[in-house]
Structure formats: structure tokens, C-alpha cells
Design a protein around this motif. Structure first.
Motif, PDB file in Angstrom:
ATOM      1  N   ALA A   1       0.834  -1.208   0.000  1.00 38.68           N
ATOM      2  CA  ALA A   1       0.000   0.000   0.000  1.00 38.68           C
ATOM      3  C   ALA A   1       0.862   1.249   0.000  1.00 38.68           C
ATOM      4  O   ALA A   1       2.064   1.204   0.283  1.00 38.68           O
ATOM      5  CB  ALA A   1      -0.905  -0.003   1.220  1.00 38.68           C
ATOM      6  N   ALA A   2       0.208   2.379  -0.293  1.00 39.39           N
ATOM      7  CA  ALA A   2       0.914   3.660  -0.289  1.00 39.39           C
ATOM      8  C   ALA A   2       0.886   4.311   1.089  1.00 39.39           C
ATOM      9  O   ALA A   2       1.623   5.260   1.345  1.00 39.39           O
ATOM     10  CB  ALA A   2       0.273   4.594  -1.319  1.00 39.39           C
ATOM     11  N   GLU A   3       0.015   3.822   1.987  1.00 40.69           N
ATOM     12  CA  GLU A   3      -0.107   4.428   3.327  1.00 40.69           C
ATOM     13  C   GLU A   3      -0.261   3.358   4.395  1.00 40.69           C
ATOM     14  O   GLU A   3      -0.798   2.283   4.132  1.00 40.69           O
ATOM     15  CB  GLU A   3      -1.367   5.313   3.423  1.00 40.69           C
ATOM     16  N   CYS A   4       0.187   3.682   5.585  1.00 40.80           N
ATOM     17  CA  CYS A   4      -0.111   2.881   6.772  1.00 40.80           C
ATOM     18  C   CYS A   4      -0.035   3.824   7.968  1.00 40.80           C
ATOM     19  O   CYS A   4       1.025   4.395   8.237  1.00 40.80           O
ATOM     20  CB  CYS A   4       0.892   1.734   6.911  1.00 40.80           C
ATOM     21  N   ALA A   5      -1.150   4.006   8.656  1.00 42.36           N
ATOM     22  CA  ALA A   5      -1.179   4.940   9.790  1.00 42.36           C
ATOM     23  C   ALA A   5      -0.411   4.345  10.977  1.00 42.36           C
ATOM     24  O   ALA A   5      -0.361   3.128  11.111  1.00 42.36           O
ATOM     25  CB  ALA A   5      -2.623   5.199  10.211  1.00 42.36           C
ATOM     26  N   PRO A   6       0.171   5.131  11.833  1.00 40.53           N
ATOM     27  CA  PRO A   6       0.252   6.586  11.722  1.00 40.53           C
ATOM     28  C   PRO A   6       1.517   7.059  11.002  1.00 40.53           C
ATOM     29  O   PRO A   6       1.740   8.245  10.883  1.00 40.53           O
ATOM     30  CB  PRO A   6       0.290   7.033  13.181  1.00 40.53           C
ATOM     31  N   VAL A   7       2.285   6.105  10.475  1.00 39.48           N
ATOM     32  CA  VAL A   7       3.582   6.511   9.919  1.00 39.48           C
ATOM     33  C   VAL A   7       3.420   7.225   8.577  1.00 39.48           C
ATOM     34  O   VAL A   7       4.124   8.203   8.290  1.00 39.48           O
ATOM     35  CB  VAL A   7       4.549   5.298   9.872  1.00 39.48           C
ATOM     36  N   VAL A   8       2.479   6.759   7.769  1.00 39.58           N
ATOM     37  CA  VAL A   8       2.145   7.441   6.506  1.00 39.58           C
ATOM     38  C   VAL A   8       0.631   7.512   6.436  1.00 39.58           C
ATOM     39  O   VAL A   8      -0.037   6.490   6.239  1.00 39.58           O
ATOM     40  CB  VAL A   8       2.610   6.645   5.259  1.00 39.58           C
ATOM     41  N   LYS A   9       0.070   8.706   6.643  1.00 37.53           N
ATOM     42  CA  LYS A   9      -1.390   8.797   6.619  1.00 37.53           C
ATOM     43  C   LYS A   9      -1.825  10.093   5.961  1.00 37.53           C
ATOM     44  O   LYS A   9      -1.476  11.168   6.417  1.00 37.53           O
ATOM     45  CB  LYS A   9      -1.944   8.716   8.044  1.00 37.53           C
ATOM     46  N   ALA A  10      -2.566   9.963   4.867  1.00 37.21           N
ATOM     47  CA  ALA A  10      -3.172  11.143   4.262  1.00 37.21           C
ATOM     48  C   ALA A  10      -4.679  11.098   4.486  1.00 37.21           C
ATOM     49  O   ALA A  10      -5.348  12.106   4.415  1.00 37.21           O
ATOM     50  CB  ALA A  10      -2.870  11.210   2.773  1.00 37.21           C
ATOM     51  N   GLY A  11      -5.217   9.918   4.754  1.00 36.27           N
ATOM     52  CA  GLY A  11      -6.664   9.765   4.960  1.00 36.27           C
ATOM     53  C   GLY A  11      -6.966   8.364   5.457  1.00 36.27           C
ATOM     54  O   GLY A  11      -6.093   7.698   6.035  1.00 36.27           O
ATOM     55  N   GLY A  12      -8.188   7.912   5.181  1.00 33.65           N
ATOM     56  CA  GLY A  12      -8.657   6.643   5.725  1.00 33.65           C
ATOM     57  C   GLY A  12      -7.857   5.423   5.272  1.00 33.65           C
ATOM     58  O   GLY A  12      -7.764   4.441   6.002  1.00 33.65           O
ATOM     59  N   LEU A  13      -7.263   5.478   4.078  1.00 42.33           N
ATOM     60  CA  LEU A  13      -6.478   4.340   3.582  1.00 42.33           C
ATOM     61  C   LEU A  13      -5.428   3.903   4.613  1.00 42.33           C
ATOM     62  O   LEU A  13      -5.272   2.712   4.896  1.00 42.33           O
ATOM     63  CB  LEU A  13      -5.801   4.722   2.251  1.00 42.33           C
ATOM     64  N   GLY A  14      -4.732   4.886   5.176  1.00 40.78           N
ATOM     65  CA  GLY A  14      -3.698   4.584   6.175  1.00 40.78           C
ATOM     66  C   GLY A  14      -4.281   3.875   7.381  1.00 40.78           C
ATOM     67  O   GLY A  14      -3.745   2.857   7.855  1.00 40.78           O
ATOM     68  N   ASP A  15      -5.415   4.366   7.866  1.00 34.93           N
ATOM     69  CA  ASP A  15      -6.066   3.748   9.033  1.00 34.93           C
ATOM     70  C   ASP A  15      -6.429   2.300   8.730  1.00 34.93           C
ATOM     71  O   ASP A  15      -6.270   1.412   9.568  1.00 34.93           O
ATOM     72  CB  ASP A  15      -7.369   4.489   9.375  1.00 34.93           C
ATOM     73  N   VAL A  16      -6.946   2.069   7.531  1.00 38.50           N
ATOM     74  CA  VAL A  16      -7.426   0.730   7.181  1.00 38.50           C
ATOM     75  C   VAL A  16      -6.260  -0.256   7.069  1.00 38.50           C
ATOM     76  O   VAL A  16      -6.323  -1.373   7.593  1.00 38.50           O
ATOM     77  CB  VAL A  16      -8.227   0.778   5.856  1.00 38.50           C
ATOM     78  N   VAL A  17      -5.179   0.159   6.427  1.00 37.02           N
ATOM     79  CA  VAL A  17      -4.045  -0.761   6.252  1.00 37.02           C
ATOM     80  C   VAL A  17      -3.498  -1.165   7.621  1.00 37.02           C
ATOM     81  O   VAL A  17      -3.257  -2.346   7.894  1.00 37.02           O
ATOM     82  CB  VAL A  17      -2.961  -0.132   5.358  1.00 37.02           C
ATOM     83  N   TYR A  18      -3.358  -0.173   8.509  1.00 36.43           N
ATOM     84  CA  TYR A  18      -2.843  -0.522   9.833  1.00 36.43           C
ATOM     85  C   TYR A  18      -3.858  -1.363  10.618  1.00 36.43           C
ATOM     86  O   TYR A  18      -3.526  -2.422  11.149  1.00 36.43           O
ATOM     87  CB  TYR A  18      -2.470   0.737  10.652  1.00 36.43           C
ATOM     88  N   GLY A  19      -5.109  -0.882  10.666  1.00 35.80           N
ATOM     89  CA  GLY A  19      -6.125  -1.522  11.512  1.00 35.80           C
ATOM     90  C   GLY A  19      -6.392  -2.962  11.092  1.00 35.80           C
ATOM     91  O   GLY A  19      -6.467  -3.857  11.934  1.00 35.80           O
ATOM     92  N   LEU A  20      -6.510  -3.196   9.800  1.00 32.68           N
ATOM     93  CA  LEU A  20      -6.776  -4.554   9.318  1.00 32.68           C
ATOM     94  C   LEU A  20      -5.568  -5.455   9.615  1.00 32.68           C
ATOM     95  O   LEU A  20      -5.728  -6.591  10.060  1.00 32.68           O
ATOM     96  CB  LEU A  20      -7.085  -4.529   7.812  1.00 32.68           C
ATOM     97  N   SER A  21      -4.366  -4.932   9.392  1.00 31.58           N
ATOM     98  CA  SER A  21      -3.164  -5.746   9.647  1.00 31.58           C
ATOM     99  C   SER A  21      -3.096  -6.154  11.112  1.00 31.58           C
ATOM    100  O   SER A  21      -2.798  -7.304  11.442  1.00 31.58           O
ATOM    101  CB  SER A  21      -1.896  -4.958   9.314  1.00 31.58           C
ATOM    102  N   ARG A  22      -3.392  -5.201  11.973  1.00 32.29           N
ATOM    103  CA  ARG A  22      -3.303  -5.494  13.401  1.00 32.29           C
ATOM    104  C   ARG A  22      -4.342  -6.562  13.781  1.00 32.29           C
ATOM    105  O   ARG A  22      -4.041  -7.503  14.511  1.00 32.29           O
ATOM    106  CB  ARG A  22      -3.529  -4.211  14.194  1.00 32.29           C
ATOM    107  N   GLU A  23      -5.537  -6.417  13.253  1.00 30.76           N
ATOM    108  CA  GLU A  23      -6.590  -7.387  13.569  1.00 30.76           C
ATOM    109  C   GLU A  23      -6.196  -8.789  13.089  1.00 30.76           C
ATOM    110  O   GLU A  23      -6.355  -9.777  13.802  1.00 30.76           O
ATOM    111  CB  GLU A  23      -7.904  -6.949  12.901  1.00 30.76           C
ATOM    112  N   LEU A  24      -5.656  -8.866  11.875  1.00 29.94           N
ATOM    113  CA  LEU A  24      -5.268 -10.175  11.342  1.00 29.94           C
ATOM    114  C   LEU A  24      -4.142 -10.773  12.184  1.00 29.94           C
ATOM    115  O   LEU A  24      -4.117 -11.978  12.440  1.00 29.94           O
ATOM    116  CB  LEU A  24      -4.834 -10.041   9.873  1.00 29.94           C
TER     117      LEU A  24
END
Ligand code: ADP
Length: 491
Positions: free
Chosen positions: A7-30
Motif C-alpha cells: 500500500a501507499a499508506e499505513c497509519a500513523p507513519v504514513v497517513k493522508a486519509g482513511g487508507l492509512g487507518d485501514v491498512v494498519y487496523g486490518l493488519s493489526r486485527e489479522l
């Protein structure tokens, strides 16, 4: 299962919008559910390095084929709040990721075409053979194309791709030079309608279309938006492609990472609270008023948090601000604009309203302040033109901040009008919904919300708690994604 997110984003290290939140949040849940998850990102110069632990070089001199030569990359590795991330740093005169910005460059298409290629080359050379590659948005739409057209023939035969579209508006297009650069070549083949050719401009290739055509499963971020994109105009020209691939397309509502977004433990709040004891919320309102130089006292406080972009319904955001003032409420706006016209407009408003003690505009990106606003506000407006999922209303629920939203996309799947919803019992309703894009539609919803706050505080509190009762964590969507992974893994 072994899953790699590209991905192009992963919060909070790279976040421009919701994409970053989703990449981090889903990864953590998995990961919490026992799976191995790794994330591959570009190494931007401007990312939040303070959120990476143990950053070190993981692979030197990764030679990524590009045009008729190679670009040497260093791949760094570190942990972002417990998630293992790899950061690709290319060394070339193109200077792809040292631009002081994540997006907005003339050659964004080539920057992310390169990133997609480099991510696969990295997996190939390090002998990483994940079960699932999960790619996101146009930036990584070429990953499944490159996998099935090139990397499969180098031994990556068992990898399967799930592709999630967070925003159909940005699709990524390029001319034939992209084919030469990435080694796909064969113009006639990729310019066929059922491959990468843009549905409306026959002279360009469309990255997102490539992602849809080549992936094993395609999702967007809410069931309602899946319908809108397939049957309405919100697929931005990709509706027919979705139709042709409907057997492998669906909508999964995003979740919120409740470790990060939780008023009971939020690291950015000095007063914590829960649905059983909302006293701390009042303290946060006072903190917020003091911090933003707003008049102290008890008026309804309405917030807007989000990108200042046409997508978000700028005229309605603007109107919400003035209508709040007219109704003797307070208004706080936190947002940043990439479009110069919108930026100037809101800077003008900021200067114009500078002396008004009931309104504050904070123009820029400020994670910490966003937490205080979610906690301190009574109401949050989300008057979007379109909204694939929308996270701000879901964060609002968790923080007891009642949403007033336009009934589109994921907002339809998450907000149920207190007065008019027909599908939920009164005790399940959680906010206010309007449908038209004119000022009076917004006003009527704001009027009902402000009226309840002013005249029936106990009822308003009940509504707050009903919103807080909802579970919009990653728990359910995490399971939904795992089902998809299982389904495609054995294909
Ligand atoms: P989008 O992905 O379209 O930008 P979402 O509602 O899906 O919108 O996600 C927005 C996320 O970005 C939320 O976490 C929100 O709090 C955050 N956000 C947006 N703008 C800002 C800002 N200016 N400062 C801090 N956080 C912001």
C-alpha cells in the motif's frame, strides 16, 4: 495464513486519509487473530519516522528492472506500533519518494508503478511466498498485473491477490511508456478492452482497471458503495468492468482500531470516559474550547474533521459552519486541502472569522488535535458528495459524538436517523441523515440535532450512548476478509 499488504499508506507513519487507518487496523486485527502479516510501503522522506521502532536495513542492493536497466533499492524494515513494515527506498535520479509529499507529483503514476514492481521484486528475491497479497487503491493496481504476467513465471505461482478500492475517483492512468518501464511491454495485448485500456480514453491504460481485472477478489469499503460503484456513477467509469467481474466483487465495511481510537485510554486526552460515565467528555469539551480560544460555556459544539476536497461536500461544510453560528452553536473545523482554490477559500474564511469566539478553523493535518475534537464535540457533520466508507462518523460514535451525515456510501450502512429510520428500532438509531445536496436539507438535519441537544438533554444523552453501543471495530471486517482470503487461496 501469511498475508502481505502492499500500500501507499499505513497509519500513523504514513497517513493522508482513511487508507492509512485501514491498512494498519486490518493488519493489526489479522495479526491478533494469529496470522502473519507484513506491510510493504515506499520509504517517503516526509513520513512520521517517530512512529517506527528499530528501523534497519533489511536488504541492500535490490535490483529492480526498470526500462532497459535497473534501479537499485535499499529495503528498510521496522515496527509500526507492533506491525512489521518494509520500506522501499529507490536510489535513482528520479528521486521517487523524496519529494516532501506522498502524492500530488506529475509522475505519480510512474512513482507507484515502480513501487508495485519493487514490492514484487523484493518478495521474489527474499523468497517470501505469502498466501495472500492484499493491495489497495490505484497505486498498487499494477501488482496483480505484474504478478500474473511476469512474476508467476519466476516462481510466484501460488500467490493470490485481494484488491481493495478505497476511492474510485483516483484510478491512475499512464501511456504505453509504463509498459516499457515495468517490462510488461506488449502494447497491443494490454491495450485490449478486457485488460488495462481505460473504458473512456482508448489511448491510456488504467491501473485500477488492471487491479480489478487481474485480482482474485476485489472489494470496496462498504456494501452500499459496492452497489453505488457497480450500478451508479460512483464507479467513475469502471461500473461496466465491475459488472463483468461481479462474481468476485463485494463491499466490506471498514473497521476502526479501538486500541488507537478509544476514549477510555486515548493517549492524547487528559480526561478519559466511557458510555457508563460521560463526565470526562464534558472535561474534553472545556479543554477543546480553551485550546482553540473558543468562548467557554455550554453551547452545542459541532465539528468537521476531514480532507477539504470536493468529495467531502465543501459547500455544505461551509454552510454548516454559518448555520451553526446562526443557531448560537459553536463550530470547529480541522482539515487540509490539496486543491489551491479550496485552500484559499478556507484560509479566507479563517481570517474573516478570526475574532469570532464561537468558531475555529484549523487548516492542516493534526492527528493529536483530531482526537481532542472527537472527544470534545457534541456533533460531527459529514455532508459528503460521496463517501466510500467514512471513518469519521465511526470514530464519532466511539467518542460519543453524534453524526449528522448525508445518506451516501458507507454512511448509509452506519448511521441510522433518530427520527425517520425505518429499518432500525428507536433504541438502535444513532444519528441524523439527510439526502439532498442543498443547504436546506443539511439545515433540517442540523436543526433536529441542535433542537434535541438544547431542549431534551436526556434524550440527546440516550442517543450518544446508542451510538457508543455499536461495535465498529475490526473484529467483524477482519473475519470477512479472512473468508475472502480462504476462498481465493484454494483457487
Ligand atoms: P478519507 O479517506 O476520504 O480521507 P475517511 O473518513 O475514510 O476519509 O478517513 C479520514 C481519516 O483521516 C480519519 O481518521 C480522520 O480523523 C483523519 N483526518 C482527516 N483529515 C484530518 C486532519 N486534517 N487532521 C487529522 N486527521 C485527519
Amino acid at each position: 495464513m501469511y498475508i502481505v499488504q502492499i500500500a501507499a499508506e499505513c497509519a500513523p507513519v504514513v497517513k493522508a486519509g482513511g487508507l492509512g487507518d485501514v491498512v494498519y487496523g486490518l493488519s493489526r486485527e489479522l495479526s491478533l487473530q494469529g496470522h502473519t502479516v507484513e506491510i510493504i510501503l515506499p520509504k517517503y522522506d516526509c513520513m512520521r519516522y517517530d512512529h517506527i521502532w528499530g528501523l534497519h536495513e533489511a536488504y541492500q542492493d535490490l535490483l529492480v528492472p526498470w526500462y532497459d536497466g535497473v534501479i537499485s533499492c535499499t529495503v528498510h524494515c521496522g515496527w509500526v506500533h507492533g506491525q512489521l513494515c518494509f520500506f522501499v527506498e529507490p536510489h535513482s535520479a528520479d528521486n521517487f519518494f523524496n519529494r516532501g509529499t506522498y502524492y500530488g507529483c506529475k509522475d505519480d503514476n510512474m512513482r507507484f508503478a515502480f513501487f508495485s514492481k519493487a514490492a514484487l521484486e523484493f518478495l521474489l528475491r527474499t523468497n517470501k511466498r505469502p498466501d495472500i497479497l492484499h493491495c489497495h487503491d490505484w497505486q498498487t493496481g499494477l501488482v496483480p498485473v505484474l504478478l500474473y504476467e511476469i512474476y508467476k513465471w519466476h516462481g510466484m505461482t501460488n500467490q493470490r491477490v485481494c484488491y481493495t478500492i478505497h476511492n474510485f475517483k483516483h484510478q491512475g492512468i499512464a501511456g504505453a511508456e509504463m509498459l516499457t518501464a515495468t517490462g510488461l511491454n506488449n502494447e497491443a495485448y494490454y491495450f485490449e478492452y478486457d485488460r488495462l485500456r481505460d473504458n473512456f480514453n482508448p489511448f491510456v491504460l488504467n491501473f485500477m482497471k488492471g487491479g480489478i481485472v487481474y485480482s482474485n477478489f476485489v472489494t470496496t469499503v462498504s456494501p452500499h458503495h459496492a452497489w453505488e460503484a457497480h450500478h451508479g456513477e460512483l464507479g467513475y467509469g469502471l461500473g461496466h468492468t465491475l459488472h463483468l467481474h461481479q462474481h468476485k466483487f463485494g463491499g466490506i465495511l471498514n473497521g476502526i482500531d479501538y486500541e488507537f481510537w478509544n476514549p477510555e485510554s486515548d493517549r492524547y486526552l487528559s480526561a478519559h470516559y466511557s458510555k457508563d460515565d460521560l463526565t470526562g467528555k464534558a472535561a474534553n469539551k472545556k479543554d477543546l474550547q480553551a485550546r482553540l480560544w473558543l468562548e467557554a460555556g455550554n453551547k452545542p459544539l459541532i465539528a468537521y474533521i476531514g480532507r477539504l476536497d470536493d468529495q467531502k461536500g465543501m459547500h455544505l461544510v461551509h454552510h454548516a459552519m454559518y448555520y451553526a453560528l446562526q443557531r448560537n452553536a459553536q463550530f470547529v473545523l480541522l482539515g487540509s486541502a490539496t486543491e489551491p482554490g479550496i485552500n484559499q477559500w478556507f484560509w479566507h474564511e479563517k481570517r474573516f472569522l478570526n475574532e469570532n469566539p464561537n468558531v475555529h478553523l484549523e487548516i492542516g493535518f493534526n492527528e493529536e488535535l483530531s482526537h481532542l475534537i472527537y472527544a470534545g464535540a457534541d456533533l460531527i457533520v459529514v455532508p459528503s458528495n460521496f463517501e466510500p466508507c467514512g471513518l469519521t462518523q465511526m470514530i464519532g460514535f466511539k467518542y460519543g459524538t453524534v453524526p449528522i451525515v448525508r445518506g451516501v456510501g458507507g454512511l448509509v450502512n452506519t448511521v441510522f436517523d433518530r427520527d425517520y429510520d425505518q429499518t432500525h428500532l428507536p433504541e438502535e438509531r444513532n444519528g441524523y441523515v439527510f439526502y439532498q445536496t442543498d443547504d436546506s436539507a443539511l439545515e433540517s438535519a442540523m436543526d433536529r440535532a441542535i433542537g434535541l441537544w438544547e431542549k431534551y438533554p436526556d434524550e440527546f444523552k440516550k442517543l450518544i450512548v446508542q451510538g457508543m453501543n455499536y461495535d465498529y471495530s475490526w473484529n467483524h471486517p477482519g473475519k470477512d476478509y479472512l473468508e475472502i482470503y480462504e476462498l481465493i487461496r484454494h483457487k
